[in-house]
Scaffold this motif. Structure first.
Motif, mmCIF file in Angstrom:
data_model
loop_
_atom_site.group_PDB
_atom_site.id
_atom_site.type_symbol
_atom_site.label_atom_id
_atom_site.label_comp_id
_atom_site.label_asym_id
_atom_site.label_seq_id
_atom_site.Cartn_x
_atom_site.Cartn_y
_atom_site.Cartn_z
ATOM 1 N N SER A 30 -1.732 8.667 2.441
ATOM 2 C CA SER A 30 -0.670 8.919 3.401
ATOM 3 C C SER A 30 0.664 8.717 2.716
ATOM 4 O O SER A 30 0.871 7.706 2.045
ATOM 5 N N GLY A 73 -0.011 4.393 13.796
ATOM 6 C CA GLY A 73 0.896 3.726 12.873
ATOM 7 C C GLY A 73 1.931 2.869 13.591
ATOM 8 O O GLY A 73 2.168 3.038 14.784
ATOM 9 N N SER A 117 7.310 2.361 11.097
ATOM 10 C CA SER A 117 6.655 2.539 9.801
ATOM 11 C C SER A 117 7.597 3.131 8.754
ATOM 12 O O SER A 117 8.363 4.055 9.035
ATOM 13 N N HIS A 174 6.643 4.954 6.508
ATOM 14 C CA HIS A 174 6.180 6.325 6.294
ATOM 15 C C HIS A 174 7.075 7.328 7.029
ATOM 16 O O HIS A 174 7.233 8.466 6.588
ATOM 17 N N ALA A 187 7.218 5.222 1.971
ATOM 18 C CA ALA A 187 5.971 4.466 1.844
ATOM 19 C C ALA A 187 4.832 5.394 1.428
ATOM 20 O O ALA A 187 4.824 6.572 1.780
ATOM 21 N N ASP A 238 0.408 5.162 0.794
ATOM 22 C CA ASP A 238 -0.876 4.458 0.776
ATOM 23 C C ASP A 238 -1.747 5.149 -0.268
ATOM 24 O O ASP A 238 -1.900 6.372 -0.219
ATOM 25 N N TYR A 298 -5.296 -3.744 1.646
ATOM 26 C CA TYR A 298 -6.273 -3.609 2.726
ATOM 27 C C TYR A 298 -7.686 -3.707 2.144
ATOM 28 O O TYR A 298 -8.315 -2.690 1.873
ATOM 29 N N HIS A 350 -0.829 -0.209 0.342
ATOM 30 C CA HIS A 350 0.381 0.376 0.921
ATOM 31 C C HIS A 350 1.548 -0.134 0.081
ATOM 32 O O HIS A 350 1.641 -1.328 -0.194
ATOM 33 N N LYS A 351 2.434 0.772 -0.328
ATOM 34 C CA LYS A 351 3.610 0.401 -1.103
ATOM 35 C C LYS A 351 4.817 1.108 -0.514
ATOM 36 O O LYS A 351 4.756 2.292 -0.229
ATOM 37 N N SER A 352 5.909 0.375 -0.321
ATOM 38 C CA SER A 352 7.145 1.026 0.119
ATOM 39 C C SER A 352 8.299 0.527 -0.733
ATOM 40 O O SER A 352 8.184 -0.502 -1.410
#
Length: 156
Positions: free
Chosen positions: A61, A74, A78, A80, A85, A87, A116, A125-127
């Motif tokens: 994502s 979500g 988010s 995203h 972001a 994933d 996760y 997940h990285k932002s």
């Protein structure tokens, strides 16, 4: 031919317009110039260095529309939604937690990283921080839907 995010990298912008759960909704999205700039920054600072070190990655994502974000359940705010972001699965790594620890220990310029481990295939997940959002630099492990702060432990 797909447009590369950075000239000497191996990511394309199309990789960031995906959804494992709702590919039909992802296909309806596009990227504007500001969103491409955010993705370029994330790739230069985090994604390409990780791909260079750990090998193949699959983006689960990236950018999400409000419709897609709602469809997958979500978070309302988010990262995203603002295209900052990603994933990812790490396909050539036996233990994804090693990648998570590397991101943390190298103090990469993340806004947020979340591991996760309880998913069928663990992912991260990285932002990144962008203008208009409060600055963060936090790491969590998601256990049973709860976000547990990570402080550098070698085991979880």
């Amino acid at each position: 031919m797909s447009e590369k995010v950075i000239p000497d990298g191996n990511f394309t912008f199309e990789e960031f317009l995906v959804s494992q759960e709702h590919p039909d909704l992802a296909k309806k999205m596009s990227l504007n110039d500001a969103e491409k700039a955010i993705i370029r920054l994330q790739v230069e600072c985090i994604e390409q260095p990780l791909r260079d070190k750990f090998g193949r990655m699959q983006i689960l994502s990236g950018k999400r529309s409000f419709v897609l974000n709602k469809a997958i359940g979500g978070e309302e705010n988010s990262d995203h939604l603002t295209c900052n972001a990603v994933d990812t699965l790490f396909l050539d790594v036996k233990d994804t937690f090693e990648v998570f620890k590397y991101i943390y220990k190298m103090n990469m310029p993340y806004r947020q990283i979340i591991y996760y481990p309880e998913r069928k295939t663990p992912f991260i997940h990285k932002s990144i921080n962008i203008p208009g959002k409060p600055y963060k630099h936090e790491a969590f492990i998601n256990r049973g839907g709860h976000y547990i702060p990570y402080k550098g432990e070698d085991k979880i």
